[in-house]
Design a protein around this motif. Sequence first.
Motif, short mmCIF file in Angstrom:
data_model
loop_
_atom_site.label_atom_id
_atom_site.label_comp_id
_atom_site.label_asym_id
_atom_site.label_seq_id
_atom_site.Cartn_x
_atom_site.Cartn_y
_atom_site.Cartn_z
N ASN A 123 0.83 -1.21 0.00
CA ASN A 123 0.00 0.00 0.00
C ASN A 123 0.87 1.26 0.00
O ASN A 123 0.61 2.21 -0.75
N LYS A 124 1.86 1.26 0.86
CA LYS A 124 2.74 2.43 0.98
C LYS A 124 3.47 2.71 -0.33
O LYS A 124 3.58 3.86 -0.77
N ALA A 125 3.94 1.64 -0.97
CA ALA A 125 4.66 1.81 -2.22
C ALA A 125 3.75 2.38 -3.31
O ALA A 125 4.15 3.25 -4.09
N VAL A 126 2.52 1.92 -3.36
CA VAL A 126 1.58 2.43 -4.34
C VAL A 126 1.28 3.90 -4.07
O VAL A 126 1.27 4.74 -5.00
N TYR A 127 1.05 4.23 -2.83
CA TYR A 127 0.71 5.62 -2.51
C TYR A 127 1.88 6.55 -2.85
O TYR A 127 1.69 7.64 -3.41
N GLU A 128 3.09 6.13 -2.52
CA GLU A 128 4.25 6.98 -2.74
C GLU A 128 4.58 7.14 -4.22
O GLU A 128 5.03 8.21 -4.66
N GLN B 28 -11.38 8.31 1.94
CA GLN B 28 -11.83 7.27 1.00
C GLN B 28 -13.15 7.61 0.33
O GLN B 28 -13.29 7.45 -0.90
N ALA B 29 -14.13 8.07 1.07
CA ALA B 29 -15.45 8.33 0.50
C ALA B 29 -15.36 9.41 -0.58
O ALA B 29 -15.93 9.26 -1.68
N ALA B 30 -14.65 10.50 -0.29
CA ALA B 30 -14.52 11.58 -1.27
C ALA B 30 -13.79 11.10 -2.52
O ALA B 30 -14.16 11.46 -3.65
N LEU B 31 -12.75 10.30 -2.34
CA LEU B 31 -12.00 9.80 -3.48
C LEU B 31 -12.87 8.89 -4.33
O LEU B 31 -12.85 8.96 -5.57
N LEU B 32 -13.66 8.05 -3.69
CA LEU B 32 -14.53 7.15 -4.44
C LEU B 32 -15.59 7.95 -5.20
O LEU B 32 -15.92 7.65 -6.36
N GLN B 33 -16.12 8.98 -4.57
CA GLN B 33 -17.09 9.85 -5.24
C GLN B 33 -16.47 10.47 -6.48
O GLN B 33 -17.09 10.51 -7.56
N GLU C 103 -18.44 -3.17 -3.46
CA GLU C 103 -17.85 -3.49 -2.16
C GLU C 103 -17.18 -2.26 -1.55
O GLU C 103 -17.21 -2.06 -0.33
N ALA C 104 -16.59 -1.41 -2.39
CA ALA C 104 -15.99 -0.18 -1.89
C ALA C 104 -17.06 0.81 -1.40
O ALA C 104 -16.86 1.50 -0.39
N LEU C 105 -18.20 0.86 -2.09
CA LEU C 105 -19.31 1.68 -1.61
C LEU C 105 -19.76 1.21 -0.23
O LEU C 105 -20.00 2.01 0.68
N LYS C 106 -19.86 -0.07 -0.07
CA LYS C 106 -20.26 -0.66 1.21
C LYS C 106 -19.26 -0.29 2.30
O LYS C 106 -19.65 0.13 3.41
N LYS C 107 -17.98 -0.38 2.01
CA LYS C 107 -16.93 -0.13 3.00
C LYS C 107 -16.91 1.33 3.44
O LYS C 107 -16.65 1.64 4.62
N THR C 108 -17.16 2.23 2.52
CA THR C 108 -17.03 3.67 2.81
C THR C 108 -18.33 4.31 3.27
O THR C 108 -18.39 5.54 3.42
N ILE D 50 -10.49 1.92 -6.58
CA ILE D 50 -11.36 0.96 -5.87
C ILE D 50 -10.52 0.08 -4.95
O ILE D 50 -10.85 -0.10 -3.77
N LEU D 51 -9.43 -0.45 -5.47
CA LEU D 51 -8.59 -1.33 -4.65
C LEU D 51 -7.84 -0.55 -3.58
O LEU D 51 -7.61 -1.07 -2.48
N ALA D 52 -7.50 0.71 -3.85
CA ALA D 52 -6.86 1.53 -2.81
C ALA D 52 -7.80 1.75 -1.64
O ALA D 52 -7.37 1.76 -0.47
N VAL D 53 -9.08 1.90 -1.93
CA VAL D 53 -10.08 2.04 -0.87
C VAL D 53 -10.24 0.73 -0.11
O VAL D 53 -10.26 0.70 1.13
#
Length: 812
Positions: free
Chosen positions: A597-602, A640-645, A671-676, A627-630
């Motif tokens: 996760n950290k490597a992807v974000y950076e 997360q919610a704002a990014l998904l929006q 599934e990401a909608l459900k999570k956020t 979607i997978l980042a969330v």
Amino acid sequence: MKPALRLAILFFVSLSISFGQTKVLEGTNWTNQYWPARWLVHPTAPARQYGIFHFRKAIDLPQKPTRFVVHVSADNRYRLFVNGKAVALGPARSDTQNWNYETIDLSPFLKAGRNVLAAQVWYMGESAPFAQMSYQLGFLLQGDGETEKIANTDATWKVYQNPAYSPIKNDIPKLRTYIVMGDGDRVDAANYPWGWEQPEFDDKAWVAARVFGFPTKPRGLGTDGNWALVPRTIPMMAERTTRLATVRRVENGTMSNDFLEGKSPVKVPKNTKAVFLLDNGVLTNAYPELTVSRGKGAVITLSYAEALFDAKGRKGNRNEVEGRTMRGFDDQFIADGSDSAGWGKRIFRPLWFRTYRYLQLTVETKNDTVVLNDLVGKFTGYPFEEKARFATSDTTLTPIWNVGWRTAQLCAGETYYDCPYYEQLQYTGDTRIQALISLYVAGDDRLMRKAIQDYDHSRFNDGLTQSRYPSADFQVIPTFSLFWVCMLHDYWMHRQDDAFIESMLPGMLAVLDWHEQRIAKTGLNGPLEWWNFVDWADWKNAKQEIAGGVPNGARTGGSSVLTLQQAYTYFRAGDLLAHYGQNERAEHYRALGRQLNKAVYEQCWDAGRGLFADTPAKNSFSQHATILAVLTDAVPVAKQAALLQQTMATRNDGSDSLTQATFYFKFYLFEALKKTGLGDQFIPQLKPWRDMLALGLTTFAEQPDRIDGPSSRSDCHAWSASPLYEFLSITCGIRPAEPGFTSVTIEPAFGDLTRVEGKMPHPLGDIAVQFQKTATGGLTGIVTLPEKLTGTLRWKGKTVQLKGGLQTVSLQ
């Protein structure tokens, strides 16, 4: 559980014409001893070339038995008859090291005196579908006890090779797409041994069957052998009679709907070519049975299609037939001129079921009129029961539920199917979604458990599972191996079955290790072998990924999408390992997930666009990465919610725009909608499903039709039925709170709907909800739980503890 843990389980098939009910039977344990019965072949016919064979044996019984249990198998397949009545079809598809046999009580079909057991056995050779694994021709029947041993397969059985059959090629060049269903059947009635399964048939000219190979044995015994026998673990398939709905087009002949209703035969005069286009109304899986008389030499071609094609090769509205032609899978029957009296009528039935909405009969007669007496379909499929219920204030959602359930049903037989028309292969990406639907709508976990085990059997020396299995054609999709691990997690959350799950952990670790070995120094996925399919999306800058469906960076390394899916799986594997006491390994994979996760974000977060790029080059972007980042928490929870929006709002309308998720990967969007906490936005995301209904589809397609481009190849694809699961898990909000579904969380999210009702089966009983919104935005309703189940109701930050039984709830 592994086969050794299930050896004592035998299945009794209470057979009717539908042979679809299964009960546990106490019988001799044939899983730990050699079988006196032997595999049989034809004494002179090649055992590894195309051939259809009939086996028969007459047995005498002093009285009608109350129990007559036999264990039956064949390669490729068999259809078993007792005294002329079809009683079983098998074996359930598998591989040679896990070769299924069925356990059947024949007593309902037997009588005092002479009885005849008969089996049609076919070996398709090069004509076989990819889903059929095999060794060679063979037939086997073992009596369960002393009474039944009279039926054992040995040299007292007779055999006949049927010369009436030959294959019809239905391949990629013919249908102009990827189709691996094998060949169709051509049957010449003049060469067919009509009545061969009936007790009175004269089989004096038949030859004695030849015993083949080493002593018959179950899996785990002996030094040699080619079929390692294991008991079938799923019920027999359902079968029921259906009829086509309407005649849509007739060329050079006369036919009305009376024929389809069985009321009026159709006659086609001599020296005539007539074409009849018939519409079933909805897509189905069925064995067509065409009854014919007279018409010696007449050739009748049965063609099957999901939809018709226009001059540009597009399907368009699936209800339309004008200006459209049939491009379909074919069978063929050649009439022998028999009359219509008694056994004179000839019935053509293909060896395997066909998938069709449209069935076209092309009849070419010679010097005699042919009579089409009747045409029916024998629907077949896994015997799922629709135990769930879903209804809302928006009745337009009901067709999505109904069509979704039909899609799920048609994509399930002895294995799950990606699609019933083109492949019938059990792909992990599809199966994960299908299995959740099975749990939520039918409450049946048997086919899911078989699929998990099938994939475990498919692992090869790399440590990965194959992408689809059983399959005679080897294929590997590493992302699907990861989703197999996720399937284990899904099963663990929904069922208490520790022995089975623990038996899968060694295979799971092999999959995880393969991916770990391919983490590059950058911290992202290094270059990856095989086919790293993610979605049939329009991936930007993925020119090196020639197989299709693969995001930028898989072949060269550095794909954020593939790296995040690896993290997504590692977190779920960590849950499983911790639960089963492997805490050090659990933390290892959780730590790896966080590092990924950290490597992807950076390296892949583009602050300017506020999106995750597909690679560190930041020259392509997709919904999939976000979607997978969330789902993995690669982005802070608060964002997360704002990014998904934002991801859902950004369209694919330019070279630097966002690659959109298609039907398959929208499951992970949901599934990401459900999570956020964005579940209220699930219903508005269903426009693509509404669009399919508007195009006349009666099942949901593999991918969207392209505007002024190609139509979806498959009109029935398992992964596109995902809204069924989400209606219950998001809209009604029913989800397991703990492993084994030992408690439940209910967190409804129904957006602009004012009312929602749902019910789903749980191992302890049904979970049912009825909710209404209040004028002030509150929630009232009724929740019913099984007596021994507890849980929590959540609504806009408020909670209510739930107990077993019916309870009225109110959250304001």
